[in-house]
Motif scaffolding. Structure first.
Motif, PDB file in Angstrom:
ATOM      1  N   GLY A 241      57.014 -23.277 -17.187  1.00  0.00           N
ATOM      2  CA  GLY A 241      56.690 -23.059 -15.670  1.00  0.00           C
ATOM      3  C   GLY A 241      57.639 -23.202 -14.777  1.00  0.00           C
ATOM      4  N   CYS A 242      58.537 -24.205 -14.921  1.00  0.00           N
ATOM      5  CA  CYS A 242      59.701 -24.544 -14.071  1.00  0.00           C
ATOM      6  C   CYS A 242      60.742 -23.675 -14.023  1.00  0.00           C
ATOM      7  CB  CYS A 242      60.198 -25.843 -14.471  1.00  0.00           C
ATOM      8  SG  CYS A 242      58.925 -27.389 -13.695  1.00  0.00           S
ATOM      9  N   ASN A 243      60.880 -22.866 -15.288  1.00  0.00           N
ATOM     10  CA  ASN A 243      62.390 -21.852 -15.557  1.00  0.00           C
ATOM     11  C   ASN A 243      61.738 -20.540 -15.466  1.00  0.00           C
ATOM     12  OD1 ASN A 243      64.675 -23.692 -16.660  1.00  0.00           O
ATOM     13  ND2 ASN A 243      62.766 -24.814 -17.291  1.00  0.00           N
ATOM     14  N   LEU A 244      60.308 -20.234 -15.493  1.00  0.00           N
ATOM     15  CA  LEU A 244      60.248 -18.844 -15.217  1.00  0.00           C
ATOM     16  C   LEU A 244      60.161 -18.373 -13.648  1.00  0.00           C
ATOM     17  CD1 LEU A 244      59.014 -16.356 -16.747  1.00  0.00           C
ATOM     18  CD2 LEU A 244      56.912 -17.235 -16.010  1.00  0.00           C
ATOM     19  N   ALA A 245      60.428 -17.328 -13.382  1.00  0.00           N
ATOM     20  CA  ALA A 245      60.517 -16.624 -12.033  1.00  0.00           C
ATOM     21  C   ALA A 245      59.080 -16.357 -11.623  1.00  0.00           C
ATOM     22  CB  ALA A 245      61.320 -15.584 -11.838  1.00  0.00           C
ATOM     23  N   HIS A 246      58.478 -17.095 -10.679  1.00  0.00           N
ATOM     24  CA  HIS A 246      57.170 -16.950 -10.166  1.00  0.00           C
ATOM     25  C   HIS A 246      57.001 -17.280  -8.795  1.00  0.00           C
ATOM     26  CE1 HIS A 246      55.468 -20.956 -11.248  1.00  0.00           C
ATOM     27  NE2 HIS A 246      56.465 -21.043 -12.063  1.00  0.00           N
ATOM     28  N   GLU A 247      55.999 -17.021  -8.123  1.00  0.00           N
ATOM     29  CA  GLU A 247      55.781 -17.252  -6.883  1.00  0.00           C
ATOM     30  C   GLU A 247      55.736 -19.145  -6.373  1.00  0.00           C
ATOM     31  OE1 GLU A 247      52.504 -15.150  -5.323  1.00  0.00           O
ATOM     32  OE2 GLU A 247      53.390 -13.276  -5.172  1.00  0.00           O
ATOM     33  N   GLN A 248      54.999 -19.619  -7.481  1.00  0.00           N
ATOM     34  CA  GLN A 248      54.592 -21.012  -7.276  1.00  0.00           C
ATOM     35  C   GLN A 248      55.847 -21.855  -7.912  1.00  0.00           C
ATOM     36  OE1 GLN A 248      50.488 -22.162  -6.813  1.00  0.00           O
ATOM     37  NE2 GLN A 248      50.155 -20.391  -8.375  1.00  0.00           N
ATOM     38  N   ARG A 249      56.865 -21.261  -8.454  1.00  0.00           N
ATOM     39  CA  ARG A 249      57.916 -21.998  -9.258  1.00  0.00           C
ATOM     40  C   ARG A 249      58.417 -23.278  -8.227  1.00  0.00           C
ATOM     41  NH1 ARG A 249      63.611 -19.522 -11.318  1.00  0.00           N
ATOM     42  NH2 ARG A 249      64.571 -21.313 -12.138  1.00  0.00           N
ATOM     43  N   GLU A 250      58.862 -22.979  -7.070  1.00  0.00           N
ATOM     44  CA  GLU A 250      59.554 -24.027  -6.221  1.00  0.00           C
ATOM     45  C   GLU A 250      58.464 -25.320  -5.884  1.00  0.00           C
ATOM     46  OE1 GLU A 250      61.255 -22.611  -2.733  1.00  0.00           O
ATOM     47  OE2 GLU A 250      62.703 -21.382  -3.638  1.00  0.00           O
ATOM     48  N   LYS A 251      57.311 -24.821  -5.912  1.00  0.00           N
ATOM     49  CA  LYS A 251      56.222 -25.981  -5.747  1.00  0.00           C
ATOM     50  C   LYS A 251      56.189 -26.721  -7.033  1.00  0.00           C
ATOM     51  CE  LYS A 251      51.224 -26.718  -5.150  1.00  0.00           C
ATOM     52  NZ  LYS A 251      49.897 -26.052  -4.732  1.00  0.00           N
ATOM     53  N   LEU A 252      56.006 -26.116  -8.169  1.00  0.00           N
ATOM     54  CA  LEU A 252      56.077 -26.797  -9.332  1.00  0.00           C
ATOM     55  C   LEU A 252      57.132 -27.448  -9.578  1.00  0.00           C
ATOM     56  CD1 LEU A 252      54.532 -27.248 -12.118  1.00  0.00           C
ATOM     57  CD2 LEU A 252      55.493 -25.175 -12.983  1.00  0.00           C
ATOM     58  N   GLN A 253      58.478 -26.954  -9.306  1.00  0.00           N
ATOM     59  CA  GLN A 253      59.603 -27.877  -9.667  1.00  0.00           C
ATOM     60  C   GLN A 253      59.562 -29.077  -8.724  1.00  0.00           C
ATOM     61  OE1 GLN A 253      62.565 -24.940  -8.627  1.00  0.00           O
ATOM     62  NE2 GLN A 253      62.984 -24.644 -10.894  1.00  0.00           N
ATOM     63  N   PHE A 254      58.953 -28.905  -7.536  1.00  0.00           N
ATOM     64  CA  PHE A 254      59.017 -30.346  -6.530  1.00  0.00           C
ATOM     65  C   PHE A 254      58.079 -31.289  -7.215  1.00  0.00           C
ATOM     66  CE2 PHE A 254      56.565 -32.175  -3.160  1.00  0.00           C
ATOM     67  CZ  PHE A 254      57.797 -32.966  -2.425  1.00  0.00           C
ATOM     68  N   LEU A 255      57.002 -30.755  -7.485  1.00  0.00           N
ATOM     69  CA  LEU A 255      55.982 -31.912  -8.063  1.00  0.00           C
ATOM     70  C   LEU A 255      56.621 -32.495  -9.487  1.00  0.00           C
ATOM     71  CD1 LEU A 255      52.726 -29.761  -7.760  1.00  0.00           C
ATOM     72  CD2 LEU A 255      53.244 -31.636  -6.242  1.00  0.00           C
ATOM     73  N   VAL A 256      57.266 -31.797 -10.075  1.00  0.00           N
ATOM     74  CA  VAL A 256      57.909 -32.237 -11.467  1.00  0.00           C
ATOM     75  C   VAL A 256      59.012 -33.215 -11.002  1.00  0.00           C
ATOM     76  CG1 VAL A 256      59.242 -31.760 -13.605  1.00  0.00           C
ATOM     77  CG2 VAL A 256      57.174 -30.420 -12.912  1.00  0.00           C
TER      78      VAL A 256
END
Length: 326
Positions: A241-256
């Motif tokens: 999820g953190c490496n795939l290009a999608h709309e919520q990627r930055e949010k997921l990366q921040f949480l991780v």
């Protein structure tokens, strides 16, 4: 979709190796230290109950290359001890299973028991009725696998796995190397043809990867206890999820990256579901299955090959149900 059901014929080939499992138990029992009854009590889970199907892997590998499976009984016994040691020590490090040994006897004794069970692997190999040359080869390969296991586990504990490439390197050490050893060592008991041994090693390697992928899948979506997300673990679904290009990627990366996986478990799972992460994990596992089966092509003895095919097929018995849930 490819038919991956386990036929009755394959099941019969698989089950016939289980006839030797009492001999594997007896071999372990014969070589226990006499002055440590507590260790024997701990090993009751292995000695007093039917062994699981894992022990059949070295036996079937031996037959697949044209050998006598009884020659691989010491490998099957050592493989059982290796799996148990990994389970004990993994529980010590994760402390996520209340039924783990650490919760019963405490962390110091659990570490001691795990180390002792791992040492038993070498004792069981040393007592085998093999040539000195065969013992040296198999035990040296176990040493190499043990170092890979420790290296992979340390990489995981450091929490530095952030790319899919990093993840693959980690699970190659944590899981694939152990299964590769079990199958290659079983094959070595039946042949000195390096190409056949390598075929069994390749089968075990890809089988180990497939099992780890399913473990990550279940840890995120199918577990009955704490999920990997609830424990803040970064496993393949999150990495994907953190490496795939999608709309919520930055949010997921921040949480991780901010260590908030456990606090936002449900939101993260929803993100992963929205990008079809389940399908990706199952697809990746299916690819490993294909490679495991392809590795068996050079092996000459159909009886052993059929058993190995049956083993990997069992893993995928419910894969269609998993895809329907995704």
């Amino acid at each position: 979709m490819t038919d991956i059901s386990l036929t009755q014929s394959k099941l019969l080939h698989f089950q016939q190796f289980q006839i030797l499992l009492p001999d594997v138990r007896d071999y372990i029992r014969q070589h226990l230290p006499l002055d440590w009854p507590e260790l024997e009590s701990l090993l009751g889970v292995v000695l007093n109950q039917p062994l699981g199907s894992l022990s059949t892997l070295p036996l079937a590998s031996c037959v697949a290359v044209g050998g006598n499976p009884k020659q691989a009984i010491p490998v099957a016994a050592a493989w059982e001890m290796l799996c148990l040691a990994m389970r004990i020590l993994d529980d010590v490090q994760d402390q996520d299973r209340p039924e783990g040994l650490w919760a019963t006897v405490g962390l110091p004794r659990a570490i001691n028991f795990g180390t002792a069970v791992y040492t038993m692997c070498y004792e069981l190999l040393a007592k085998a009725d093999w040539s000195p040359e065969l013992y040296c080869i198999i035990s040296r390969k176990l040493i190499q696998a043990g170092l890979q296991l420790s290296s992979g586990q340390d990489k995981d504990l450091r929490g530095e796995t952030r790319s899919v490439e990093d993840y693959w390197q980690t699970i190659e050490g944590k899981n694939a190397s152990a299964f590769a050893w079990a199958c290659a060592a079983g094959a070595l008991c039946g042949t000195n043809d390096t190409s056949l041994v390598e075929a069994c090693r390749g089968y075990g390697y890809h089988l180990g990867l497939a099992l780890q992928l399913f473990d990550d899948f279940e840890g995120t979506w199918e577990t009955s206890g704490l999920t990997d997300l609830a424990q803040g673990k970064v496993t393949l679904p999150v990495i994907y999820g953190c490496n795939l290009a999608h709309e919520q990627r930055e949010k997921l990366q921040f949480l991780v990256n901010s260590g908030q996986i456990a606090a936002y478990e449900f939101q993260i799972r929803n993100i992963l579901d929205s990008i079809n992460t389940r399908d990706f994990i199952i697809w990746a596992a299916l690819k490993e299955r294909e490679q495991a089966l392809a590795s068996l092509d050079p092996l000459p003895q159909q009886e052993g090959v059929t058993a190995l095919v049956a083993y990997v097929s069992v893993i995928f018995t419910h894969v269609e149900d998993l895809l329907l849930k995704s």
